[in-house]
Design an enzyme around this catalytic site. Sequence first.
Site, PDB file in Angstrom:
ATOM      1  N   ARG A 109     -80.904  95.914  57.838  1.00  0.00           N
ATOM      2  CA  ARG A 109     -81.226  95.209  59.102  1.00  0.00           C
ATOM      3  C   ARG A 109     -80.417  93.920  59.236  1.00  0.00           C
ATOM      4  O   ARG A 109     -80.282  93.163  58.290  1.00  0.00           O
ATOM      5  CB  ARG A 109     -82.726  94.885  59.128  1.00  0.00           C
ATOM      6  CG  ARG A 109     -83.098  93.948  60.273  1.00  0.00           C
ATOM      7  CD  ARG A 109     -84.545  93.990  60.613  1.00  0.00           C
ATOM      8  NE  ARG A 109     -85.436  93.696  59.511  1.00  0.00           N
ATOM      9  CZ  ARG A 109     -86.753  93.892  59.545  1.00  0.00           C
ATOM     10  NH1 ARG A 109     -87.325  94.388  60.626  1.00  0.00           N
ATOM     11  NH2 ARG A 109     -87.503  93.605  58.510  1.00  0.00           N
ATOM     12  N   ARG A 149     -93.987  92.844  50.443  1.00  0.00           N
ATOM     13  CA  ARG A 149     -94.419  93.110  51.825  1.00  0.00           C
ATOM     14  C   ARG A 149     -95.046  94.499  51.936  1.00  0.00           C
ATOM     15  O   ARG A 149     -96.016  94.691  52.673  1.00  0.00           O
ATOM     16  CB  ARG A 149     -93.227  92.966  52.781  1.00  0.00           C
ATOM     17  CG  ARG A 149     -92.863  91.497  52.986  1.00  0.00           C
ATOM     18  CD  ARG A 149     -91.498  91.319  53.590  1.00  0.00           C
ATOM     19  NE  ARG A 149     -91.402  91.844  54.929  1.00  0.00           N
ATOM     20  CZ  ARG A 149     -90.243  92.149  55.518  1.00  0.00           C
ATOM     21  NH1 ARG A 149     -89.107  91.997  54.882  1.00  0.00           N
ATOM     22  NH2 ARG A 149     -90.242  92.600  56.738  1.00  0.00           N
TER      23      ARG A 149
HETATM   24  P1  ADP Z   1     -89.994  96.493  62.147  1.00  0.00           P
HETATM   25  O1  ADP Z   1     -90.072  95.703  63.429  1.00  0.00           O
HETATM   26  O2  ADP Z   1     -91.017  97.576  62.061  1.00  0.00           O
HETATM   27  O3  ADP Z   1     -89.965  95.633  60.923  1.00  0.00           O
HETATM   28  P2  ADP Z   1     -87.265  97.029  63.028  1.00  0.00           P
HETATM   29  O4  ADP Z   1     -87.440  97.481  64.421  1.00  0.00           O
HETATM   30  O5  ADP Z   1     -86.755  95.653  62.798  1.00  0.00           O
HETATM   31  O6  ADP Z   1     -88.602  97.277  62.168  1.00  0.00           O
HETATM   32  O7  ADP Z   1     -86.302  98.090  62.319  1.00  0.00           O
HETATM   33  C1  ADP Z   1     -85.866  97.900  60.959  1.00  0.00           C
HETATM   34  C2  ADP Z   1     -84.393  98.292  60.859  1.00  0.00           C
HETATM   35  O8  ADP Z   1     -84.288  99.707  61.031  1.00  0.00           O
HETATM   36  C3  ADP Z   1     -83.485  97.664  61.920  1.00  0.00           C
HETATM   37  O9  ADP Z   1     -82.245  97.338  61.312  1.00  0.00           O
HETATM   38  C4  ADP Z   1     -83.314  98.763  62.970  1.00  0.00           C
HETATM   39  O10 ADP Z   1     -82.040  98.686  63.595  1.00  0.00           O
HETATM   40  C5  ADP Z   1     -83.431 100.021  62.122  1.00  0.00           C
HETATM   41  N1  ADP Z   1     -84.077 101.153  62.817  1.00  0.00           N
HETATM   42  C6  ADP Z   1     -85.094 101.105  63.703  1.00  0.00           C
HETATM   43  N2  ADP Z   1     -85.441 102.345  64.116  1.00  0.00           N
HETATM   44  C7  ADP Z   1     -84.618 103.207  63.460  1.00  0.00           C
HETATM   45  C8  ADP Z   1     -84.461 104.631  63.454  1.00  0.00           C
HETATM   46  N3  ADP Z   1     -85.236 105.444  64.193  1.00  0.00           N
HETATM   47  N4  ADP Z   1     -83.511 105.158  62.654  1.00  0.00           N
HETATM   48  C9  ADP Z   1     -82.736 104.348  61.889  1.00  0.00           C
HETATM   49  N5  ADP Z   1     -82.823 103.012  61.866  1.00  0.00           N
HETATM   50  C10 ADP Z   1     -83.753 102.437  62.630  1.00  0.00           C
HETATM   51  P1  AMP Z   2     -92.432  90.759  60.832  1.00  0.00           P
HETATM   52  O1  AMP Z   2     -91.333  90.151  61.645  1.00  0.00           O
HETATM   53  O2  AMP Z   2     -93.477  91.416  61.666  1.00  0.00           O
HETATM   54  O3  AMP Z   2     -91.895  91.659  59.728  1.00  0.00           O
HETATM   55  O4  AMP Z   2     -93.179  89.556  60.110  1.00  0.00           O
HETATM   56  C1  AMP Z   2     -92.500  88.714  59.174  1.00  0.00           C
HETATM   57  C2  AMP Z   2     -93.507  87.866  58.409  1.00  0.00           C
HETATM   58  O5  AMP Z   2     -94.216  87.001  59.307  1.00  0.00           O
HETATM   59  C3  AMP Z   2     -94.600  88.631  57.667  1.00  0.00           C
HETATM   60  O6  AMP Z   2     -94.175  89.087  56.389  1.00  0.00           O
HETATM   61  C4  AMP Z   2     -95.702  87.552  57.561  1.00  0.00           C
HETATM   62  O7  AMP Z   2     -95.405  86.605  56.563  1.00  0.00           O
HETATM   63  C5  AMP Z   2     -95.578  86.843  58.907  1.00  0.00           C
HETATM   64  N1  AMP Z   2     -96.436  87.490  59.942  1.00  0.00           N
HETATM   65  C6  AMP Z   2     -96.030  88.119  61.082  1.00  0.00           C
HETATM   66  N2  AMP Z   2     -97.077  88.584  61.772  1.00  0.00           N
HETATM   67  C7  AMP Z   2     -98.186  88.255  61.058  1.00  0.00           C
HETATM   68  C8  AMP Z   2     -99.583  88.484  61.225  1.00  0.00           C
HETATM   69  N3  AMP Z   2    -100.074  89.166  62.272  1.00  0.00           N
HETATM   70  N4  AMP Z   2    -100.421  88.018  60.279  1.00  0.00           N
HETATM   71  C9  AMP Z   2     -99.961  87.314  59.222  1.00  0.00           C
HETATM   72  N5  AMP Z   2     -98.671  87.082  58.986  1.00  0.00           N
HETATM   73  C10 AMP Z   2     -97.771  87.542  59.896  1.00  0.00           C
END
Ligand code: ADP
Ligand code: AMP
Length: 216
Positions: free
Chosen positions: A127, A171
């Site tokens: 990512r 995480r």
């Molecule tokens: P989350 O918000 O659940 O943490 P993200 O939307 O940031 O996940 O996605 C994590 C990574 O995976 C990003 O780099 C994104 O571009 C990639 N990604 C998202 N959906 C897909 C998919 N269907 N196939 C491959 N890569 C994906």
């Molecule tokens: P995310 O971008 O959703 O992967 O969140 C990144 C980090 O932000 C998480 O690992 C937590 O440390 C914090 N965080 C985001 N959303 C929440 C939530 N609803 N409750 C507690 N911590 C959060």
Amino acid sequence: MRLIIFGPPGAGKGTQAVKISQEYKVLHISTGDILRASVKEGTELGKLAKTYMDKGELVPDNVIIGIIKERITTQDSQKGFLLDGFPRTIEQAEALEKMLNKEGQRIDSVISIEVDDEEIVKRITGRRVCEKCGSMYHIIFDPPTNMGYCNKCGGGLYQRDDDSEDVIRTRLQVYRRQTEPLKKFYKKVGILKRVDGLGTIDDVFERIEKILKGVA
Ligand code: ADP
Ligand code: AMP
């Protein structure tokens, strides 16, 4: 339409949330994005949140619930919203239910993106995020046209501090222990919709659209 997009870290919640909010014109509320913006601005909230985020732990419930309360009572959330990264604990889910009940509202669907751990690690380690506009990329699965730079605004792409392999492990553990139990919570309410998260970004979006046609 009031939705929750649910799933483990790296499942593709943010990616799909952007597409859903564009297509259905609902406000995208990402607690992770809100916290990262606060960290960048160096606010008190940001300083506090960073100590948890860097370790892969959850920011305390009262802090997060306060943020959400403020967001979902604004004017632009009245047409609907899409919660991304919230709720992450039973306490957060209960607080959300209370907030919505007060307004005579409820969540229509919880879209749970189902992805195995092997895929999660691949997605998170690749990512990259735009430092300027927050757009998301993946170095293999969704690469930018110019490596290292955002297609939309030309900003530099960076890797999140908490996307390192050791923090990912924490995480995932936190997700299994504190967040995954929410699936049972929403299944009981009858609004949990599971979506296969494997396949391309467009494949997953098509599956989500099929569900939303019954909701929108
Ligand atoms: P989350 O918000 O659940 O943490 P993200 O939307 O940031 O996940 O996605 C994590 C990574 O995976 C990003 O780099 C994104 O571009 C990639 N990604 C998202 N959906 C897909 C998919 N269907 N196939 C491959 N890569 C994906
Ligand atoms: P995310 O971008 O959703 O992967 O969140 C990144 C980090 O932000 C998480 O690992 C937590 O440390 C914090 N965080 C985001 N959303 C929440 C939530 N609803 N409750 C507690 N911590 C959060």
